[in-house]
Design a protein around this motif. Structure first.
Motif, mmCIF file in Angstrom:
data_model
loop_
_atom_site.group_PDB
_atom_site.id
_atom_site.type_symbol
_atom_site.label_atom_id
_atom_site.label_comp_id
_atom_site.label_asym_id
_atom_site.label_seq_id
_atom_site.Cartn_x
_atom_site.Cartn_y
_atom_site.Cartn_z
ATOM 1 N N VAL A 161 0.846 -1.208 0.000
ATOM 2 C CA VAL A 161 0.000 0.000 0.000
ATOM 3 C C VAL A 161 0.874 1.247 0.000
ATOM 4 O O VAL A 161 0.640 2.187 -0.760
ATOM 5 N N ALA A 162 1.887 1.255 0.852
ATOM 6 C CA ALA A 162 2.766 2.421 0.962
ATOM 7 C C ALA A 162 3.485 2.714 -0.346
ATOM 8 O O ALA A 162 3.717 3.874 -0.693
ATOM 9 N N ALA A 163 3.821 1.666 -1.088
ATOM 10 C CA ALA A 163 4.469 1.867 -2.386
ATOM 11 C C ALA A 163 3.532 2.567 -3.359
ATOM 12 O O ALA A 163 3.975 3.314 -4.229
ATOM 13 N N GLN A 164 2.238 2.343 -3.218
ATOM 14 C CA GLN A 164 1.248 2.927 -4.113
ATOM 15 C C GLN A 164 0.848 4.341 -3.707
ATOM 16 O O GLN A 164 0.463 5.131 -4.562
ATOM 17 N N ILE A 165 0.923 4.667 -2.432
ATOM 18 C CA ILE A 165 0.420 5.970 -1.969
ATOM 19 C C ILE A 165 1.184 7.135 -2.598
ATOM 20 O O ILE A 165 0.516 8.039 -3.099
ATOM 21 N N PRO A 166 2.422 7.282 -2.650
ATOM 22 C CA PRO A 166 3.525 6.618 -1.989
ATOM 23 C C PRO A 166 3.873 7.275 -0.653
ATOM 24 O O PRO A 166 3.649 8.464 -0.455
ATOM 25 N N CYS A 167 4.432 6.452 0.238
ATOM 26 C CA CYS A 167 4.889 6.946 1.538
ATOM 27 C C CYS A 167 6.239 6.311 1.837
ATOM 28 O O CYS A 167 6.311 5.145 2.216
ATOM 29 N N ARG A 168 7.318 7.062 1.645
ATOM 30 C CA ARG A 168 8.652 6.486 1.841
ATOM 31 C C ARG A 168 8.896 6.113 3.296
ATOM 32 O O ARG A 168 9.625 5.167 3.573
ATOM 33 N N TYR A 169 8.286 6.855 4.221
ATOM 34 C CA TYR A 169 8.421 6.522 5.642
ATOM 35 C C TYR A 169 7.820 5.143 5.922
ATOM 36 O O TYR A 169 8.416 4.310 6.597
ATOM 37 N N CYS A 170 6.617 4.943 5.384
ATOM 38 C CA CYS A 170 5.909 3.673 5.573
ATOM 39 C C CYS A 170 6.653 2.530 4.898
ATOM 40 O O CYS A 170 6.790 1.446 5.474
ATOM 41 N N VAL A 171 7.124 2.752 3.670
ATOM 42 C CA VAL A 171 7.868 1.711 2.962
ATOM 43 C C VAL A 171 9.086 1.310 3.791
ATOM 44 O O VAL A 171 9.355 0.119 3.988
ATOM 45 N N TRP A 172 9.810 2.297 4.307
ATOM 46 C CA TRP A 172 11.030 2.003 5.064
ATOM 47 C C TRP A 172 10.720 1.218 6.331
ATOM 48 O O TRP A 172 11.303 0.158 6.562
ATOM 49 N N ILE A 173 9.802 1.722 7.160
ATOM 50 C CA ILE A 173 9.548 1.067 8.446
ATOM 51 C C ILE A 173 8.889 -0.293 8.257
ATOM 52 O O ILE A 173 9.199 -1.254 8.965
ATOM 53 N N ASP A 174 7.979 -0.405 7.299
ATOM 54 C CA ASP A 174 7.316 -1.693 7.106
ATOM 55 C C ASP A 174 8.237 -2.725 6.452
ATOM 56 O O ASP A 174 8.116 -3.916 6.729
ATOM 57 N N THR A 175 9.170 -2.284 5.618
ATOM 58 C CA THR A 175 10.173 -3.198 5.079
ATOM 59 C C THR A 175 11.075 -3.694 6.194
ATOM 60 O O THR A 175 11.357 -4.896 6.300
ATOM 61 N N LYS A 176 11.516 -2.786 7.054
ATOM 62 C CA LYS A 176 12.329 -3.174 8.214
ATOM 63 C C LYS A 176 11.567 -4.156 9.095
ATOM 64 O O LYS A 176 12.097 -5.198 9.489
#
Length: 147
Positions: A86-101
């Motif tokens: 979802v974060a990749a689509q929004i996009p939200c780099r903060y969300c992508v980073w923390i959720d990937t971690k």
């Protein structure tokens, strides 16, 4: 009569002021308890949570904690993969980073992360086609055996 109206209005205003003061004190106490819970959960109170409006932080944290921290119907790793997609689509780099971690911390592989992001891209692709070309929804459902 006029004097009693003014007296009544003054008493009401004083009562509301006292209630507001009590509500403000309760708001601070609730926010402080929430910050303690956030720190107990994450080991830190992130800046974005510190600057979130005090009157809303307890509710925002309750939602976040219940969906992201506590176990529900979905496995925590699956939740993180959904969040990345979802974060990749929004996009939200903060969300992508923390959720990937988080996903990696929960055992997700690079392949699982890539597939989750690709799934999001695939859904977005076909959504753009179906909506942009204004495909009839009833026909679409019928073609796939839907009601």
């Amino acid at each position: 009569m006029r004097h009693s109206i003014h007296l009544g209005a003054a008493l009401l205003a004083a009562s509301l002021a006292l209630d507001a003061g009590g509500a403000a004190a309760q708001e601070v106490a609730t926010a402080e308890a929430t910050y303690r819970d956030i720190e107990a959960t994450y080991g830190v109170v992130p800046t974005f949570m510190k600057i979130y409006p005090r009157q809303g932080i307890a509710g925002a944290w309750a939602l976040t904690k219940s969906l992201e921290v506590e176990r529900g119907a979905l496995d925590p790793k699956v939740k993180s993969l959904i969040n990345i997609a979802v974060a990749a689509q929004i996009p939200c780099r903060y969300c992508v980073w923390i959720d990937t971690k988080t996903a990696r911390d929960l055992g997700a592989t690079d392949e699982e992360i890539a597939e989750a992001v690709a799934q999001a891209g695939l859904t977005r692709h076909w959504s753009a086609i179906l909506n942009g070309l204004q495909i009839d929804f009833e026909t679409f459902k019928a073609e796939f055996g839907g009601d």
